[in-house]
Design a protein around this motif. Structure first.
Motif, PDB file in Angstrom:
ATOM      1  N   PHE A  78       0.943  -1.015  -0.106  1.00  0.00           N
ATOM      2  CA  PHE A  78      -0.176   0.033   0.062  1.00  0.00           C
ATOM      3  C   PHE A  78       0.767   1.230  -0.172  1.00  0.00           C
ATOM      4  O   PHE A  78       2.087   1.169   0.249  1.00  0.00           O
ATOM      5  CB  PHE A  78      -0.987   0.122   1.246  1.00  0.00           C
ATOM      6  CG  PHE A  78      -2.136  -1.200   1.290  1.00  0.00           C
ATOM      7  CD1 PHE A  78      -3.358  -0.611   0.788  1.00  0.00           C
ATOM      8  CD2 PHE A  78      -2.000  -2.167   1.216  1.00  0.00           C
ATOM      9  CE1 PHE A  78      -4.419  -1.309   0.757  1.00  0.00           C
ATOM     10  CE2 PHE A  78      -2.817  -3.092   1.440  1.00  0.00           C
ATOM     11  CZ  PHE A  78      -4.181  -2.709   0.897  1.00  0.00           C
ATOM     12  N   ASN A  80       0.934   3.904   1.824  1.00  0.00           N
ATOM     13  CA  ASN A  80       1.295   3.957   3.306  1.00  0.00           C
ATOM     14  C   ASN A  80       1.675   2.931   3.971  1.00  0.00           C
ATOM     15  O   ASN A  80       1.987   2.776   5.090  1.00  0.00           O
ATOM     16  CB  ASN A  80      -0.028   4.422   4.373  1.00  0.00           C
ATOM     17  CG  ASN A  80      -0.612   5.906   3.569  1.00  0.00           C
ATOM     18  OD1 ASN A  80       0.293   6.769   3.169  1.00  0.00           O
ATOM     19  ND2 ASN A  80      -1.870   6.046   3.616  1.00  0.00           N
ATOM     20  N   ALA A  82       0.664   0.278   5.172  1.00  0.00           N
ATOM     21  CA  ALA A  82      -0.242  -0.404   5.864  1.00  0.00           C
ATOM     22  C   ALA A  82       0.346  -1.512   6.640  1.00  0.00           C
ATOM     23  O   ALA A  82      -0.288  -2.738   6.892  1.00  0.00           O
ATOM     24  CB  ALA A  82      -1.321  -1.192   4.938  1.00  0.00           C
ATOM     25  N   PHE A  84       0.943  -3.302  10.153  1.00  0.00           N
ATOM     26  CA  PHE A  84       0.205  -3.330  11.446  1.00  0.00           C
ATOM     27  C   PHE A  84       1.047  -2.929  12.625  1.00  0.00           C
ATOM     28  O   PHE A  84       1.874  -3.424  13.210  1.00  0.00           O
ATOM     29  CB  PHE A  84      -0.356  -4.685  11.628  1.00  0.00           C
ATOM     30  CG  PHE A  84      -1.046  -5.360  10.534  1.00  0.00           C
ATOM     31  CD1 PHE A  84      -1.997  -4.821   9.756  1.00  0.00           C
ATOM     32  CD2 PHE A  84      -0.552  -6.616   9.966  1.00  0.00           C
ATOM     33  CE1 PHE A  84      -2.603  -5.128   8.800  1.00  0.00           C
ATOM     34  CE2 PHE A  84      -1.367  -7.211   8.849  1.00  0.00           C
ATOM     35  CZ  PHE A  84      -2.502  -6.362   8.168  1.00  0.00           C
TER      36      PHE A  84
ATOM     37  N   THR B 151      -4.827   4.779   7.929  1.00  0.00           N
ATOM     38  CA  THR B 151      -3.546   4.373   7.277  1.00  0.00           C
ATOM     39  C   THR B 151      -3.665   3.003   6.612  1.00  0.00           C
ATOM     40  O   THR B 151      -2.558   2.428   6.401  1.00  0.00           O
ATOM     41  CB  THR B 151      -2.655   4.173   8.579  1.00  0.00           C
ATOM     42  OG1 THR B 151      -3.097   3.176   9.471  1.00  0.00           O
ATOM     43  CG2 THR B 151      -2.417   5.639   9.139  1.00  0.00           C
ATOM     44  N   GLU B 152      -5.024   2.479   6.125  1.00  0.00           N
ATOM     45  CA  GLU B 152      -5.068   1.483   5.293  1.00  0.00           C
ATOM     46  C   GLU B 152      -4.748   0.157   5.800  1.00  0.00           C
ATOM     47  O   GLU B 152      -4.474  -0.882   5.147  1.00  0.00           O
ATOM     48  CB  GLU B 152      -4.342   1.893   3.912  1.00  0.00           C
ATOM     49  CG  GLU B 152      -4.759   2.783   3.152  1.00  0.00           C
ATOM     50  CD  GLU B 152      -3.748   3.069   1.852  1.00  0.00           C
ATOM     51  OE1 GLU B 152      -2.702   2.975   1.868  1.00  0.00           O
ATOM     52  OE2 GLU B 152      -4.786   3.210   0.815  1.00  0.00           O
ATOM     53  N   GLN B 153      -4.503   0.121   7.161  1.00  0.00           N
ATOM     54  CA  GLN B 153      -4.262  -1.237   7.867  1.00  0.00           C
ATOM     55  C   GLN B 153      -5.473  -2.371   7.627  1.00  0.00           C
ATOM     56  O   GLN B 153      -5.313  -3.286   7.552  1.00  0.00           O
ATOM     57  CB  GLN B 153      -3.876  -1.071   9.306  1.00  0.00           C
ATOM     58  CG  GLN B 153      -2.638  -0.288   9.490  1.00  0.00           C
ATOM     59  CD  GLN B 153      -2.149  -0.343  10.848  1.00  0.00           C
ATOM     60  OE1 GLN B 153      -2.074  -0.925  11.544  1.00  0.00           O
ATOM     61  NE2 GLN B 153      -1.841   1.126  11.314  1.00  0.00           N
ATOM     62  N   ASP B 155      -7.507  -2.430   5.057  1.00  0.00           N
ATOM     63  CA  ASP B 155      -7.586  -2.625   3.633  1.00  0.00           C
ATOM     64  C   ASP B 155      -6.322  -3.670   3.472  1.00  0.00           C
ATOM     65  O   ASP B 155      -6.576  -4.537   2.798  1.00  0.00           O
ATOM     66  CB  ASP B 155      -7.447  -1.327   2.853  1.00  0.00           C
ATOM     67  CG  ASP B 155      -8.854  -0.747   2.343  1.00  0.00           C
ATOM     68  OD1 ASP B 155      -9.797  -1.417   2.707  1.00  0.00           O
ATOM     69  OD2 ASP B 155      -8.613   0.210   2.048  1.00  0.00           O
TER      70      ASP B 155
END
Lengths: 239, 282
Positions: A78, A80, A82, A84, B151-153, B155
């Motif tokens: 992604f 950003n 992404a 975790f 923050t698209e986590q 997704d």
């Protein structure tokens, strides 16, 4: 396919085919719908109309359960990253393997170490994403995207915010991964020079339309003045 | 007038939309809690009547993440213990001070344990601990999920073929319900201890007198009512915070708004469900 948000059309009838094992790049001005297109391609966003066919299956019409199975064939980086943030780097990279099951913990640890070594981040397993620099986080994202050896890999801005040296290192890494796995690769990047060296074929999206889809080497001399100006970075022109 | 009505209508619609979103999330959580073995049995039965591809080859449902559940139990439950104990201790004290006026006037020292215990177990304990838990854990949960959304986590999870409700939401809902259940029990004990101490210090009521008043006049049901209420409050806090957290739109401003909405909605849900439960569990 078409896709709108709050009445504003972002993708206005995109027609595209990417063959198995092919590497395809996508460029376009900011907010032109590049990320939306990537998310639509891997089934994260359904198109309002049209079809997204992966290996003969229209994922736009698939149930969520089927989509899960199709998405398992994708790896995605992604914009950003992404990552975790409640997991360590090692857990982030291992995550796709752990959740899909079928791989022994020892094997997972070995593959995570190998992936991290390949992206130049050996020994960072126990760090958290917040402890890494932007470039390092990006490389962790790449390691996570490819660890399960997906058939199709999507990279959204793999070099955004990186310096030229790191950018080249990242593209070298993507090329090595591609050559090793033979995966189909779709890349969105604003770094045109590096992208055009990496992909044999490139598309340009502007105002919801695919204005160019052809050889990367010929994009600078495209007939469409919009494409030509964007790729050359000229100030004067229709853009 | 028309403008005012239009705005009122808009607010009402928004309220119904949010309530619908929370109800839908609750259904998804219930669906995710169905054991995979039961799903396989169901799929085998469906194969006979609806032989579609999904039914013939049901997707593998990964087990609920025990690691996520433990992480959330620690973060939400264990970490809340000190603040809940402190709240409960002074709640017990407040009940004694309030009852003290009547205890002194009527010389009813023998009823102090019953009076304060009854109020703490059935009403004040669950509500105060619920509101404290909502402020500490619900807001944190909404902020965390909201940040993960922007923050698209979330997704990112879906892109990895992982169902966010099953992986992220269900462990949080379970953790909050279990935490509220356990915190209420601990809170009740601490509140009784606080009540005893303040009763002795302020009113001169002996510990034994307080204890026997509590033991002889309260039924186990009075204690259970509070435990049931706390578990329902835990469910309400978890669903509202998870809904507003995952429905965030925009960046930091959206996350801030989600936290605000989650806390307000949880407080409302606590008070409304308390009213309904009090009617039912007499």
């Amino acid at each position: 396919m078409t896709r709108s948000f709050s009445g504003e059309t972002v993708l206005a009838g995109i027609d595209l085919r990417v063959d198995r094992g092919e590497t395809w790049g996508l460029v376009g001005p900011a907010a032109s719908g590049k990320s939306v297109m990537l998310k639509t391609l891997c089934g994260l966003l359904p198109p309002d109309a049209g079809a997204v066919v992966v290996d003969g299956e229209d994922i736009a019409a698939a149930t969520e359960e089927r989509l899960m199975l199709v998405r398992a064939r994708f790896g995605m980086l992604f914009q950003n990253n992404a990552l975790f943030d409640f997991m360590t780097v090692g857990d982030n990279v291992a995550f796709p393997l752990v959740r899909r099951g079928g791989v022994e913990p020892k094997e997972i640890r070995a593959r995570v170490s190998a992936r991290l070594r390949a992206v130049g981040l050996a020994g960072t397993e126990d760090k958290f994403p917040s402890e890494l620099s932007g470039g390092m986080r990006k490389r962790v994202g790449i390691a996570r995207a490819v660890i399960a050896r997906p058939d199709i890999v999507i990279y959204d801005e793999p070099t955004a915010g990186l310096d030229p040296v790191t950018t080249q290192k990242v593209y070298d890494l993507l090329a090595r991964e591609r050559d090793a796995t033979g995966a189909t690769v779709v890349v969105v990047s604003s770094d045109l020079d590096a992208l055009l060296r990496f992909v044999p074929r490139v598309g340009m999206i502007y105002q919801g339309k695919l204005r160019y889809d052809g050889p990367a080497k010929k994009a600078r001399d495209a007939d469409d003045p919009v494409v030509r100006q964007f790729v050359r970075g000229d100030i004067e022109g229709p853009l | 007038m028309t403008e005012a009505l239009r705005k009122l209508g808009e607010r009402a619609l928004a309220l119904v939309e949010e309530a619908g979103g929370i109800a839908l999330l609750a259904l998804k959580v219930i669906g995710a809690l169905v054991p995979p073995r039961l799903l396989r049995v169901g799929a085998a039965g469906l194969r006979l009547v609806a032989p579609s591809r999904e039914v013939r080859n049901p997707p593998r449902v990964p087990p609920l993440s025990g690691r996520e559940l433990l992480r959330n139990l620690d973060k939400m439950g264990v970490s809340s213990l000190p603040i809940v104990a402190l709240t409960a201790f002074f709640t017990g004290g407040i009940m004694v001070i309030q009852s003290g006026i009547f205890v002194k006037r009527f010389g009813a020292q023998g009823l102090l344990g019953w009076g304060s215990g009854y109020a703490v177990f059935r009403e004040v304990g669950p509500i105060l601990i619920g509101l404290m838990f909502s402020g500490r854990v619900g807001s944190n949960n909404a902020a965390e999920l909201g940040t993960m959304t922007v923050t698209e986590q979330i997704d990112g999870l879906r892109a990895l073929a992982i169902e966010p409700v099953r992986y992220l939401i269900v462990p949080r809902v379970l953790a909050m319900v279990i935490s509220m259940f356990c915190l209420l029990i601990v809170g009740d004990l601490v509140a009784v201890g606080g009540g005893m101490l303040f009763g002795k210090l302020l009113l001169g009521v002996e510990f034994s007198s307080f204890y026997y008043s509590l033991r002889d006049n309260l039924r186990p049901w009075d204690f259970l009512v509070g435990v049931i209420k706390a578990s329902v409050f835990g469910l309400a806090i978890s669903l509202t915070s998870c809904h507003f957290g995952t429905a965030v739109k925009g960046g930091a401003v959206g996350v801030g708004r989600a936290v605000n909405d989650a806390v307000v909605a949880a407080a409302l849900a606590i008070l409304i469900s308390d009213y309904l439960l009090t009617l039912v569990l007499r």
